[in-house]
Write a protein that holds these residues in place. Structure first.
Motif, PDB file in Angstrom:
ATOM      1  N   ALA A  96      48.315   5.212  48.047  1.00  0.00           N
ATOM      2  CA  ALA A  96      47.056   4.742  48.636  1.00  0.00           C
ATOM      3  C   ALA A  96      46.612   3.441  47.992  1.00  0.00           C
ATOM      4  CB  ALA A  96      45.972   5.816  48.468  1.00  0.00           C
ATOM      5  N   GLY A  97      46.855   3.287  46.683  1.00  0.00           N
ATOM      6  CA  GLY A  97      46.489   2.046  46.008  1.00  0.00           C
ATOM      7  C   GLY A  97      47.242   0.851  46.561  1.00  0.00           C
ATOM      8  N   LEU A  98      48.545   1.026  46.769  1.00  0.00           N
ATOM      9  CA  LEU A  98      49.346  -0.058  47.333  1.00  0.00           C
ATOM     10  C   LEU A  98      48.869  -0.438  48.727  1.00  0.00           C
ATOM     11  CD1 LEU A  98      52.924   1.078  46.217  1.00  0.00           C
ATOM     12  CD2 LEU A  98      51.599  -0.844  45.310  1.00  0.00           C
ATOM     13  N   PHE A  99      48.592   0.574  49.545  1.00  0.00           N
ATOM     14  CA  PHE A  99      48.135   0.299  50.902  1.00  0.00           C
ATOM     15  C   PHE A  99      46.720  -0.273  50.912  1.00  0.00           C
ATOM     16  CE2 PHE A  99      51.621   3.150  52.212  1.00  0.00           C
ATOM     17  CZ  PHE A  99      52.149   2.381  53.240  1.00  0.00           C
ATOM     18  N   TYR A 100      45.901   0.122  49.948  1.00  0.00           N
ATOM     19  CA  TYR A 100      44.534  -0.398  49.903  1.00  0.00           C
ATOM     20  C   TYR A 100      44.525  -1.890  49.583  1.00  0.00           C
ATOM     21  CZ  TYR A 100      39.542  -0.694  48.921  1.00  0.00           C
ATOM     22  OH  TYR A 100      38.198  -1.035  48.949  1.00  0.00           O
ATOM     23  N   VAL A 101      45.381  -2.282  48.634  1.00  0.00           N
ATOM     24  CA  VAL A 101      45.487  -3.705  48.310  1.00  0.00           C
ATOM     25  C   VAL A 101      45.984  -4.487  49.532  1.00  0.00           C
ATOM     26  CG1 VAL A 101      46.681  -5.407  46.889  1.00  0.00           C
ATOM     27  CG2 VAL A 101      45.839  -3.293  45.855  1.00  0.00           C
ATOM     28  N   PHE A 102      46.961  -3.920  50.228  1.00  0.00           N
ATOM     29  CA  PHE A 102      47.451  -4.555  51.452  1.00  0.00           C
ATOM     30  C   PHE A 102      46.355  -4.614  52.508  1.00  0.00           C
ATOM     31  CE2 PHE A 102      49.764  -4.134  55.572  1.00  0.00           C
ATOM     32  CZ  PHE A 102      50.381  -5.378  55.550  1.00  0.00           C
ATOM     33  N   PHE A 103      45.577  -3.533  52.613  1.00  0.00           N
ATOM     34  CA  PHE A 103      44.459  -3.460  53.552  1.00  0.00           C
ATOM     35  C   PHE A 103      43.409  -4.534  53.217  1.00  0.00           C
ATOM     36  CE2 PHE A 103      40.179  -1.812  54.371  1.00  0.00           C
ATOM     37  CZ  PHE A 103      40.235  -1.521  55.718  1.00  0.00           C
ATOM     38  N   LEU A 104      43.120  -4.696  51.915  1.00  0.00           N
ATOM     39  CA  LEU A 104      42.164  -5.715  51.492  1.00  0.00           C
ATOM     40  C   LEU A 104      42.642  -7.115  51.886  1.00  0.00           C
ATOM     41  CD1 LEU A 104      40.813  -4.865  47.909  1.00  0.00           C
ATOM     42  CD2 LEU A 104      39.540  -5.021  50.045  1.00  0.00           C
ATOM     43  N   TYR A 105      43.916  -7.358  51.646  1.00  0.00           N
ATOM     44  CA  TYR A 105      44.463  -8.679  51.960  1.00  0.00           C
ATOM     45  C   TYR A 105      44.356  -8.964  53.462  1.00  0.00           C
ATOM     46  CZ  TYR A 105      47.681 -12.633  52.082  1.00  0.00           C
ATOM     47  OH  TYR A 105      48.242 -13.867  52.266  1.00  0.00           O
ATOM     48  N   LEU A 106      44.664  -7.968  54.275  1.00  0.00           N
ATOM     49  CA  LEU A 106      44.535  -8.139  55.729  1.00  0.00           C
ATOM     50  C   LEU A 106      43.081  -8.375  56.116  1.00  0.00           C
ATOM     51  CD1 LEU A 106      46.971  -5.452  57.193  1.00  0.00           C
ATOM     52  CD2 LEU A 106      47.352  -7.904  56.895  1.00  0.00           C
ATOM     53  N   MET A 107      42.154  -7.696  55.424  1.00  0.00           N
ATOM     54  CA  MET A 107      40.732  -7.899  55.725  1.00  0.00           C
ATOM     55  C   MET A 107      40.315  -9.330  55.424  1.00  0.00           C
ATOM     56  SD  MET A 107      37.390  -5.928  54.186  1.00  0.00           S
ATOM     57  CE  MET A 107      37.474  -6.779  52.609  1.00  0.00           C
ATOM     58  N   TYR A 108      40.790  -9.865  54.291  1.00  0.00           N
ATOM     59  CA  TYR A 108      40.468 -11.250  53.957  1.00  0.00           C
ATOM     60  C   TYR A 108      41.038 -12.220  54.999  1.00  0.00           C
ATOM     61  CZ  TYR A 108      39.093  -9.553  49.330  1.00  0.00           C
ATOM     62  OH  TYR A 108      38.482  -8.893  48.303  1.00  0.00           O
ATOM     63  N   LEU A 109      42.229 -11.895  55.525  1.00  0.00           N
ATOM     64  CA  LEU A 109      42.874 -12.787  56.487  1.00  0.00           C
ATOM     65  C   LEU A 109      42.253 -12.694  57.873  1.00  0.00           C
ATOM     66  CD1 LEU A 109      46.693 -12.496  55.694  1.00  0.00           C
ATOM     67  CD2 LEU A 109      45.066 -14.203  54.884  1.00  0.00           C
ATOM     68  N   PHE A 110      41.983 -11.472  58.321  1.00  0.00           N
ATOM     69  CA  PHE A 110      41.624 -11.269  59.728  1.00  0.00           C
ATOM     70  C   PHE A 110      40.146 -10.956  59.965  1.00  0.00           C
ATOM     71  CE2 PHE A 110      46.145 -10.086  59.451  1.00  0.00           C
ATOM     72  CZ  PHE A 110      46.665 -10.965  60.389  1.00  0.00           C
ATOM     73  N   ALA A 111      39.438 -10.466  58.963  1.00  0.00           N
ATOM     74  CA  ALA A 111      38.054 -10.033  59.191  1.00  0.00           C
ATOM     75  C   ALA A 111      37.035 -10.929  58.512  1.00  0.00           C
ATOM     76  CB  ALA A 111      37.863  -8.591  58.703  1.00  0.00           C
TER      77      ALA A 111
END
Length: 579
Positions: A384-399
Motif C-alpha cells: 500500500a505504501g508503494l501504491f500510495y506514493v505512486f498515487f500521490l505522484y499521479l495526483m500531482y501530475l493530473f489533479a
C-alpha cells in the motif's frame, strides 16, 4: 428542550449500538454505525429530504431500543474496554472543544461553508453557493454533523467539531479487537493517543484524520475476520462483506483520496478469497460501495457542471486541463522533490520502514505462517505504501496545476495520512509478536523492548502536536478580533466590505476567506493602502471599511475622509452614507 433531544439522541444511538453488538464484535460497532448513517444521510439529502432523513434515522434507533427492551435483550456486549476508553475520550473532548470556533483556512474556504449550508438550508450545495471553493468534494463528514445537529439541536461550531471528533475516535476502536490481555489493551491506548495527534486536528474540520481513522477501521474489520480464529468462527463471509459496504462507501464520501484507502480492504479480500464465489462477492462489494459516491458525482454534474472542472476534481476534463501545463522537466522535478521528502531522515516513513524490518526479524517465526497477522500487516503496509506514493505522484501530475504541484510535492500532511494509517496497522500486529511462543526470558525482554521502542518511535516521530490535548485558546485569533469589531459596530452580514491591511501583512488570503465566512458575503476586498489609492472606487462601493492594520500609510489614506482614531482594528459604519 435541548436536554430532552440529547436524551432521545443518545437513546437512539444505544438502540443501534445494542442491535449491532449482537451481530459483530463491539469494537467494530461504532465505525459501522456512523459509516452507515453517513451513507443514509447522503441518500436522504439527494432526495431533498435531509431533515426527514435525520428524524427517520433517529426514530429507527429508538424503535430498535424499544424492541430490545421489550424482548429483554442484553446490552452487555457493549461493556468492553474499547467502549469505556471511547467514553472517556468523548467526555474529555466535550470539555476540550466546548466553546471553540472555526479558525482554519480550509474551514473558511470549504469545510465550514458546506457544513453551514447543510445545517441552515437543509440542502446540498448548488451553483448559488459562491463561498464554496471545492464544489466536487464529497460531503460525507458534513452530513454526519448535520444529522447530529438536527437531532440534538445545538447548532454551534464547537458541536460540529465535537461530532467529527467522536466519529474519528470511534474508528480507532477496532484496534482493540486484536488485544487479549490488560497489558496489550493499555499498550493500544497509548498508541491511539499518539496517533490521534499525529494527523488529526479536532480544532478544525479538515478530514485527513477522518480518512486515516476510517481506513484503519475498515482494514481492522477485514483482518479480524480473516486472521483470527475467533473471527473465522464467528464471522459469516456474507455478513462480513455486507458490513464492509457502508465503511468503504463512507471512505469515498469523506474525501477523494478515500478511493485509495477503500481499495485496500477490497483488494485484500479478493486476494484472500478461496473460491470463485468469494471473488464474485468481493466484486459486488466494491460495486455497491461505489454507489453513494457515484450518486454524489451525479449531483455535482447536475447542479454545477463546472464543479467537475474545479480544483482537485476527479474528472477527465479536469485531468486533461492539468496535464497539459506540465513539461517533462517539470514532471521530473515533482518526482525528485517527492522522493527527497520520502527518504529524508526527518520523514516518519523512513523510521517506519526501519522498525518494520526489526519487527519482521523479531517475529520471523510468524512470517512462515499463512494466517500470521504480522505477515499480513507488513505486506499491506509495504504494498500500500508503494501504491500510495505512486498515487500521490499521479495526483500531482493530473489533479493539480503546475504551480500548486511544484509547491505541494512531498507535502507533509498528505504523507502523514498514510504514515498514520501504516503505524496503526503495525500497532495492532505487535501484540502477536509478544505472544509468539513464549521462549526464554531474554527473548521476552527483547519483545518488551520492541513494544516500548515502538511507542517511543511514534511518540517522537508522529506525535508532534501534543497541544492537541490542551484546550485551544481563542484569544488572539484574527477571527476573535473581527467578531469584536462586528459586535461593537453592529456590522450587518451579507454586505460589501473593504478591509485595509499593511504591506507587511502576510495573511491576506486567510483574512479574505475568514471575513467572507464570518460576514457570510462574497463581496470582501482586501487591499493595501497603495492598492486602495489606485482603486478609488472601492471606498464608495463598500458598505463597511475595516482597517485591519494601523500605520502611517493607512492613516494617511483613510483619516482625511473618515476621521479614524488609531487602534489595532477599526470598523467604519455605513461608508456610503458618510460619503
Amino acid at each position: 428542550m435541548i436536554v430532552l433531544r440529547t436524551v432521545l439522541f443518545l437513546a437512539s444511538l444505544l438502540g443501534y449500538l445494542g442491535w449491532l453488538s449482537r451481530r459483530m464484535l463491539p469494537e467494530f460497532v461504532p465505525a459501522v454505525l456512523f459509516s452507515s448513517i453517513g451513507c443514509l444521510m447522503l441518500l436522504a439529502a439527494l432526495c431533498g429530504a435531509s431533515g426527514a432523513g435525520a428524524v427517520a434515522v433517529c426514530l429507527t434507533g429508538l424503535l430498535l431500543l424499544g424492541f430490545a427492551l421489550r424482548k429483554r435483550e442484553s446490552f452487555r456486549g457493549l461493556l468492553c474496554f474499547s467502549n469505556g476508553f471511547l467514553l472517556v475520550l468523548c467526555l474529555y473532548f466535550l470539555w476540550n472543544l466546548y466553546g471553540i470556533r472555526l479558525t482554519g483556512y480550509d474551514d473558511f474556504s470549504h469545510w465550514g461553508v458546506i457544513t453551514r449550508i447543510l445545517i441552515t438550508q437543509d440542502r446540498l450545495p448548488d451553483s448559488g453557493d459562491v463561498l464554496l471553493s471545492f464544489q466536487s468534494y464529497p460531503p460525507g463528514m458534513a452530513l454526519l454533523i448535520y444529522w447530529a445537529v438536527k437531532i440534538v439541536g445545538i447548532n454551534e461550531e464547537w458541536f460540529w467539531l465535537y461530532t467529527q471528533a467522536v466519529l474519528t475516535m470511534s474508528m480507532y476502536m477496532g484496534l482493540f479487537a486484536f488485544t487479549q490481555t490488560r497489558r496489550e489493551r493499555w499498550f493500544m491506548c497509548v498508541c491511539i493517543l499518539i496517533l490521534l495527534c499525529s494527523n488529526t486536528f479536532f480544532i478544525n474540520l479538515l478530514v485527513d484524520g477522518v480518512v486515516t481513522a476510517a481506513a484503519l477501521g475498515s482494514m481492522c474489520f477485514c483482518l479480524w475476520y480473516t486472521h483470527t480464529s475467533e473471527g473465522n468462527r464467528v464471522g459469516d463471509r456474507k455478513a462480513v462483506l455486507f458490513w464492509l459496504i457502508p465503511q468503504m462507501a463512507f471512505l469515498l464520501l469523506v474525501k477523494n483520496s478515500g478511493v485509495f484507502f477503500a481499495l485496500i480492504p477490497a483488494l485484500y479480500l479478493l486476494f484472500k478469497s478461496e473460491n470463485t464465489e468469494d471473488r464474485r462477492r468481493g466484486i459486488v462489494l466494491m460495486l455497491l460501495s461505489l454507489m453513494p459516491v457515484l450518486l454524489w458525482r451525479w449531483h455535482v454534474r447536475s447542479v454545477f457542471p463546472e464543479g467537475m472542472l474545479s480544483k482537485h476534481a476527479l474528472s477527465w476534463g479536469y485531468l486533461s486541463n492539468t496535464i497539459t501545463d506540465k513539461t517533462v522537466q517539470g514532471m521530473k522535478y515533482i518526482l525528485a522533490k517527492l522522493l527527497n521528502r520520502l527518504f529524508s531522515p526527518k520523514t516518519e516513513l523512513v523510521w517506519l520502514l526501519a522498525f518494520s524490518g526489526l519487527a519482521a526479524y523479531s517475529g520471523r517465526s510468524l512470517l512462515r505462517r499463512r494466517d500470521s497477522l504480522l505477515r499480513a500487516v507488513l505486506s499491506v503496509d509495504l504494498l500500500a505504501g508503494l501504491f500510495y506514493v505512486f498515487f500521490l505522484y499521479l495526483m500531482y501530475l493530473f489533479a493539480m496545476p503546475w504551480y500548486e504541484a511544484s509547491l505541494l510535492a512531498g507535502f507533509e500532511r498528505y504523507l502523514r495520512t498514510f504514515t498514520a494509517y501504516a503505524c496503526g496497522l503495525m500497532s495492532l500486529a505487535l501484540p502477536e509478536i509478544w505472544r509468539d511462543g513464549g521462549g526464554s526470558a531474554q527473548r521476552l525482554h527483547l519483545r518488551s523492548a520492541l513494544m516500548a521502542g515502538w511507542v517511543l518511535l511514534i511518540a517522537l516521530s508522529m506525535g508532534r502536536r501534543y497541544d492537541f490535548y490542551l484546550k485551544w485558546p481563542m484569544d488572539g485569533e484574527p477571527r476573535t478580533a473581527l467578531e469584536a469589531v462586528i459586535a461593537e459596530h453592529s456590522v450587518l452580514p451579507g454586505k460589501n466590505y473593504l478591509i485595509v491591511i499593511g504591506d507587511e501583512n502576510e495573511d491576506r488570503e486567510y483574512l479574505q476567506y475568514m471575513a467572507r465566512y464570518v460576514l457570510n458575503s462574497e463581496q470582501v476586498t482586501v487591499l493595501t493602502p497603495e492598492e486602495l489609492h489606485e482603486k478609488t472606487d472601492c471606498e464608495g462601493e463598500a458598505d463597511y471599511v475595516i482597517a485591519w492594520d494601523w500605520n502611517d500609510e493607512i492613516r494617511k489614506q483613510l483619516s482625511p475622509e473618515f476621521g479614524l482614531q488609531p487602534d489595532r482594528v477599526i470598523a467604519l459604519e455605513k461608508v456610503t452614507e458618510q460619503l
